[in-house]
Each structure stands twice: as structure tokens, then as C-alpha cells.
Design a protein around this motif. Structure first.
Motif, PDB file in Angstrom:
ATOM      1  N   ASN A   1      21.743   1.513 -22.381  1.00  0.00           N
ATOM      2  CA  ASN A   1      22.508   1.823 -23.597  1.00  0.00           C
ATOM      3  C   ASN A   1      22.560   3.321 -23.863  1.00  0.00           C
ATOM      4  OD1 ASN A   1      23.254  -0.836 -24.356  1.00  0.00           O
ATOM      5  ND2 ASN A   1      21.218  -1.202 -25.181  1.00  0.00           N
ATOM      6  N   MET A   2      21.456   4.017 -23.657  1.00  0.00           N
ATOM      7  CA  MET A   2      21.448   5.475 -23.830  1.00  0.00           C
ATOM      8  C   MET A   2      22.467   6.124 -22.900  1.00  0.00           C
ATOM      9  SD  MET A   2      17.347   6.341 -24.036  1.00  0.00           S
ATOM     10  CE  MET A   2      17.657   8.104 -23.823  1.00  0.00           C
ATOM     11  N   ALA A   3      22.487   5.671 -21.647  1.00  0.00           N
ATOM     12  CA  ALA A   3      23.400   6.252 -20.665  1.00  0.00           C
ATOM     13  C   ALA A   3      24.852   5.914 -20.970  1.00  0.00           C
ATOM     14  CB  ALA A   3      23.034   5.747 -19.264  1.00  0.00           C
TER      15      ALA A   3
ATOM     16  N   GLY B   1       0.797  -1.231   0.000  1.00  0.00           N
ATOM     17  CA  GLY B   1       0.000   0.000   0.000  1.00  0.00           C
ATOM     18  C   GLY B   1       0.822   1.270   0.000  1.00  0.00           C
ATOM     19  N   HIS B   2       2.070   1.195  -0.392  1.00  0.00           N
ATOM     20  CA  HIS B   2       2.929   2.398  -0.456  1.00  0.00           C
ATOM     21  C   HIS B   2       4.056   2.137  -1.438  1.00  0.00           C
ATOM     22  CE1 HIS B   2       6.052   0.316   1.828  1.00  0.00           C
ATOM     23  NE2 HIS B   2       5.132  -0.027   2.741  1.00  0.00           N
ATOM     24  N   ARG B   3       4.859   3.168  -1.669  1.00  0.00           N
ATOM     25  CA  ARG B   3       6.015   3.028  -2.558  1.00  0.00           C
ATOM     26  C   ARG B   3       7.208   2.465  -1.802  1.00  0.00           C
ATOM     27  NH1 ARG B   3       6.798   6.228  -7.631  1.00  0.00           N
ATOM     28  NH2 ARG B   3       4.735   6.880  -8.346  1.00  0.00           N
ATOM     29  N   ASP B   4       7.890   1.544  -2.441  1.00  0.00           N
ATOM     30  CA  ASP B   4       9.164   1.048  -1.938  1.00  0.00           C
ATOM     31  C   ASP B   4      10.288   1.733  -2.719  1.00  0.00           C
ATOM     32  OD1 ASP B   4       8.250  -0.771  -0.026  1.00  0.00           O
ATOM     33  OD2 ASP B   4       7.868  -2.285  -1.563  1.00  0.00           O
ATOM     34  N   THR B   5      11.380   2.020  -2.051  1.00  0.00           N
ATOM     35  CA  THR B   5      12.497   2.695  -2.702  1.00  0.00           C
ATOM     36  C   THR B   5      13.689   1.750  -2.822  1.00  0.00           C
ATOM     37  OG1 THR B   5      11.823   4.876  -1.893  1.00  0.00           O
ATOM     38  CG2 THR B   5      14.106   4.633  -2.607  1.00  0.00           C
ATOM     39  N   TYR B   6      14.059   1.501  -4.065  1.00  0.00           N
ATOM     40  CA  TYR B   6      15.272   0.754  -4.364  1.00  0.00           C
ATOM     41  C   TYR B   6      16.373   1.785  -4.647  1.00  0.00           C
ATOM     42  CZ  TYR B   6      11.928  -3.021  -5.492  1.00  0.00           C
ATOM     43  OH  TYR B   6      10.916  -3.949  -5.467  1.00  0.00           O
ATOM     44  N   TYR B   7      17.593   1.433  -4.345  1.00  0.00           N
ATOM     45  CA  TYR B   7      18.741   2.257  -4.741  1.00  0.00           C
ATOM     46  C   TYR B   7      19.492   1.491  -5.820  1.00  0.00           C
ATOM     47  CZ  TYR B   7      17.734   5.368  -0.893  1.00  0.00           C
ATOM     48  OH  TYR B   7      17.108   6.260  -0.063  1.00  0.00           O
ATOM     49  N   ILE B   8      19.647   2.144  -6.975  1.00  0.00           N
ATOM     50  CA  ILE B   8      20.198   1.466  -8.140  1.00  0.00           C
ATOM     51  C   ILE B   8      21.406   2.226  -8.683  1.00  0.00           C
ATOM     52  CG2 ILE B   8      19.711   0.688 -10.498  1.00  0.00           C
ATOM     53  CD1 ILE B   8      16.833   0.324  -9.753  1.00  0.00           C
ATOM     54  N   GLN B   9      22.460   1.502  -8.988  1.00  0.00           N
ATOM     55  CA  GLN B   9      23.633   2.068  -9.651  1.00  0.00           C
ATOM     56  C   GLN B   9      23.770   1.441 -11.036  1.00  0.00           C
ATOM     57  OE1 GLN B   9      27.256   1.543  -7.451  1.00  0.00           O
ATOM     58  NE2 GLN B   9      26.441   2.411  -5.551  1.00  0.00           N
ATOM     59  N   ARG B  10      24.157   2.262 -12.021  1.00  0.00           N
ATOM     60  CA  ARG B  10      24.522   1.688 -13.324  1.00  0.00           C
ATOM     61  C   ARG B  10      25.973   1.265 -13.254  1.00  0.00           C
ATOM     62  NH1 ARG B  10      26.204   2.170 -18.698  1.00  0.00           N
ATOM     63  NH2 ARG B  10      27.418   4.050 -18.311  1.00  0.00           N
ATOM     64  N   THR B  11      26.260   0.029 -13.641  1.00  0.00           N
ATOM     65  CA  THR B  11      27.619  -0.496 -13.639  1.00  0.00           C
ATOM     66  C   THR B  11      28.047  -0.770 -15.073  1.00  0.00           C
ATOM     67  OG1 THR B  11      27.007  -2.845 -13.511  1.00  0.00           O
ATOM     68  CG2 THR B  11      27.098  -1.604 -11.432  1.00  0.00           C
ATOM     69  N   ILE B  12      29.287  -1.182 -15.270  1.00  0.00           N
ATOM     70  CA  ILE B  12      29.767  -1.444 -16.628  1.00  0.00           C
ATOM     71  C   ILE B  12      29.141  -2.708 -17.208  1.00  0.00           C
ATOM     72  CG2 ILE B  12      31.936  -0.209 -16.358  1.00  0.00           C
ATOM     73  CD1 ILE B  12      33.331  -2.818 -15.817  1.00  0.00           C
ATOM     74  N   ASP B  13      28.499  -3.508 -16.361  1.00  0.00           N
ATOM     75  CA  ASP B  13      27.865  -4.745 -16.829  1.00  0.00           C
ATOM     76  C   ASP B  13      26.347  -4.723 -16.779  1.00  0.00           C
ATOM     77  OD1 ASP B  13      30.287  -6.203 -17.338  1.00  0.00           O
ATOM     78  OD2 ASP B  13      30.530  -6.385 -15.178  1.00  0.00           O
TER      79      ASP B  13
ATOM     80  N   GLU C   1      20.977  -7.650 -14.578  1.00  0.00           N
ATOM     81  CA  GLU C   1      21.441  -7.482 -15.953  1.00  0.00           C
ATOM     82  C   GLU C   1      20.993  -6.116 -16.486  1.00  0.00           C
ATOM     83  OE1 GLU C   1      23.373  -9.716 -17.423  1.00  0.00           O
ATOM     84  OE2 GLU C   1      23.260 -10.997 -15.638  1.00  0.00           O
ATOM     85  N   LYS C   2      21.453  -5.774 -17.679  1.00  0.00           N
ATOM     86  CA  LYS C   2      21.096  -4.488 -18.282  1.00  0.00           C
ATOM     87  C   LYS C   2      19.583  -4.332 -18.422  1.00  0.00           C
ATOM     88  CE  LYS C   2      25.420  -4.320 -20.892  1.00  0.00           C
ATOM     89  NZ  LYS C   2      26.059  -4.333 -22.237  1.00  0.00           N
ATOM     90  N   ASP C   3      18.873  -5.452 -18.627  1.00  0.00           N
ATOM     91  CA  ASP C   3      17.416  -5.394 -18.796  1.00  0.00           C
ATOM     92  C   ASP C   3      16.658  -5.547 -17.483  1.00  0.00           C
ATOM     93  OD1 ASP C   3      17.786  -8.057 -18.235  1.00  0.00           O
ATOM     94  OD2 ASP C   3      16.911  -8.807 -20.112  1.00  0.00           O
ATOM     95  N   GLY C   4      17.364  -5.564 -16.364  1.00  0.00           N
ATOM     96  CA  GLY C   4      16.725  -5.662 -15.063  1.00  0.00           C
ATOM     97  C   GLY C   4      16.594  -7.081 -14.540  1.00  0.00           C
ATOM     98  N   CYS C   5      16.876  -8.085 -15.395  1.00  0.00           N
ATOM     99  CA  CYS C   5      16.803  -9.478 -14.938  1.00  0.00           C
ATOM    100  C   CYS C   5      17.784  -9.676 -13.785  1.00  0.00           C
ATOM    101  CB  CYS C   5      17.135 -10.438 -16.066  1.00  0.00           C
ATOM    102  SG  CYS C   5      15.801 -10.671 -17.252  1.00  0.00           S
ATOM    103  N   GLY C   6      17.359 -10.463 -12.828  1.00  0.00           N
ATOM    104  CA  GLY C   6      18.163 -10.639 -11.634  1.00  0.00           C
ATOM    105  C   GLY C   6      17.511  -9.892 -10.488  1.00  0.00           C
TER     106      GLY C   6
END
Length: 295
Positions: A257-259, A199-211, A225-230
Motif C-alpha cells: 500500500n505504501m508503494a 544453512g544459507h540465504r535463498d534469493t527470491y525475485y519479487i515484482q510488485r503488480t497491480i494485484d 496476494e498483497k500480504d504474501g499469501c500464495g
């Protein structure tokens, strides 16, 4: 063609573009790791995956391997040898190609039509390519079965490939060495997504890595993975968040890929990442509102 082969080719061309502005002893000296990074524009991924392909370490310095130096010297000679004729040839080519496009419009992909045009300009390809030293996207090179330098006439005897060369020559004055997406790597960004379960928003912290991505949630840091899998998709599924998985994976990989391909600031990347979270949140809320009460 494997992506690593295409990337290896582009690294060689980028080193060559730097080499042609230097004297002949430039690559005979040793480089520190920092100098390979700052002077040759090797990105973080390049330092990890390609540094030892091109360089061998002696004491505390890295020296370009003899085989690669021979290739760069050979290519530098090709570039220098067409320098005097390149400007005039490239200007004429741009006009010819534009006239071809105007005359044929929707017929440019017709092999017979294109072959006739290519026959008239193929003797110029050597000057155009070695004079401009084009850098193409790794993904674009992967679409072809050969590296340009292995057989120029074969490579450019294709409308899409020749069109890429035309665009490169027309815009090459805007190209500059760059670290591209390294500026937005390894920085925590919020991914705030609504969960009907809680019933609320959860906050994930995400970093872009070279993989791919590094996801932190509830004190646990795991890879995606790049597509969020995992980690990312697994966490959302664990909380029964409803989302169109294929569309989500496409959005995450497109954003990665854009980033990576331009100097996207971490702020812009964070905004776009939250755009995806807001989109998923809207879907999750809509599903909750319209879900039959008897389920």
C-alpha cells in the motif's frame, strides 16, 4: 462501502479537476488509450478495470459515455459557481476550525460539542467542497456509508470527515496529478532470506503488480496476494522458515500500500522489501540458535 465505489468516485473527481482547466469540448473528443493514460492520469489498474466503465470505443478512439459527461458537466458548474466566494470562505473556515480545535482539544469527538460547531458552518460546506474538489484516499472513503457528492451535509457531519476537508484545503496547493506507484510496478527485486534448513540465504525475485506480488524462485514464477499469501508464504513454509505469519502478512500488505499510494522509487521499494527479509532472517537464525538440541 466497496473499495471499487470509492476509487470510481476519486477517478471522477480527478477527471473533473482536469476538466475545469479545459474548455467545454474537452471530453467530447475521442481519446486514444495512451491519451487516457497520459492526459487523464489513468494508472495501469485504472486502464484495466475502469476504462470501459467511463469510455466507449468507436473505431480506434474512446469517448466518454454520455452519462458520465453529464455528471462532470453538472459538477463543473457547481465548481465554477462557487469560484468567486471560495477563497474568502475557505480562509475563514480554516481559522474557525483551528479555533474550534484549540478550544476543545480532547472534546472534538464529543457529538454534542461537534454538532454545535457544525451547525455554525454547515452553510459553507457546499462552497468548501465544490471549491476545493477534495481527493481522499479510497480506504478513507470506505469508512463512510456515503459518497460526499451524494449528500455533503450528511458526509461532513462527522469530525473525522470535516478534519479531512480541513487538511485538504490547507494542503491542496501541494496536490498534483500523479501515477503514484506505477513507477515501481513489474520490476524484479531481490528478497534474500536465511533458511536454517539449507544453512544459507535463498534469493527470491519479487515484482510488485497491480494485484499483489509476482514471486520467482527456483525457476518457477507464481502469484502472491498483497500480504504474501500464495507463492511467497508457501515457499517459505516449504523450507520450514520460521516467521510470525500475521506480522509478516501485515508488513507485506503495508509495504504494498505504501508503494501504491506515492511515487516510491523501485530502489526504495527494494530496500524496504529486503528490510522485511532481513527481519525474517534474524528470527529464523535466532530460532535455530536457541532450538533445543534434542529436537
Amino acid at each position: 462501502m466497496d473499495l471499487s465505489v470509492a476509487h470510481e468516485r476519486n477517478l471522477k473527481i480527478k477527471m473533473l479537476k482536469i476538466y475545469v482547466t479545459q474548455n467545454d469540448v474537452f471530453f467530447k473528443k475521442g481519446f486514444s488509450e495512451q491519451q487516457i493514460h497520459t492526459q487523464l492520469y489513468f494508472r495501469q489498474m485504472d486502464m484495466r478495470d475502469y476504462r470501459n466503465l467511463f469510455f466507449e470505443k468507436k473505431d480506434d478512439l474512446y469517448y466518454l459515455k454520455r452519462d458520465w459527461l453529464n455528471i462532470l458537466n453538472k459538477w463543473k458548474y457547481k465548481h465554477v459557481s462557487v469560484d468567486e466566494t471560495y477563497k474568502n470562505t475557505s480562509e475563514k473556515f480554516l481559522k474557525k476550525f483551528e479555533a474550534f480545535m484549540d478550544d476543545n482539544q480532547l472534546k472534538v469527538y464529543d457529538k454534542t460539542v461537534f454538532s454545535h460547531f457544525f451547525e455554525n458552518i454547515k452553510t459553507e460546506i457546499n462552497i468548501l467542497h465544490w471549491g476545493s474538489l477534495p481527493v481522499y484516499k479510497d480506504s478513507v472513503l470506505c469508512e463512510y456509508e456515503t459518497i460526499p457528492e451524494e449528500n455533503l451535509e450528511l458526509y461532513y457531519n462527522d469530525f473525522s470527515a470535516l478534519n479531512d476537508l480541513y487538511n485538504w484545503i490547507r494542503n491542496m496547493e501541494y496536490w498534483k496529478p500523479s501515477f503514484y506507484g506505477d513507477c515501481n510496478l513489474n520490476i524484479d527485486m531481490k528478497f534474500s532470506v536465511y533458511s536454517r534448513r539449507w544453512g544459507h540465504r535463498d534469493t527470491y525475485y519479487i515484482q510488485r503488480t497491480i494485484d499483489g506480488w509476482l514471486v520467482t524462485f527456483m525457476g518457477e514464477r507464481k502469484k502472491a496476494e498483497k500480504d504474501g499469501c500464495g507463492a511467497l508464504i508457501n515457499n517459505m513454509k516449504h523450507d520450514y522458515i520460521f516467521f510470525p505469519e500475521d506480522d509478516f502478512k501485515d508488513a507485506m500488505s503495508t509495504l504494498w500500500n505504501m508503494a501504491d499510494e506515492r511515487e516510491m522509487s523501485s530502489g526504495e521499494l527494494a530496500d524496504k522489501l529486503q528490510n522485511i527479509a532481513d527481519w525474517i532472517s534474524a528470527i529464523e537464525e535466532a530460532v535455530g540458535k536457541n532450538r533445543p538440541t534434542w529436537l
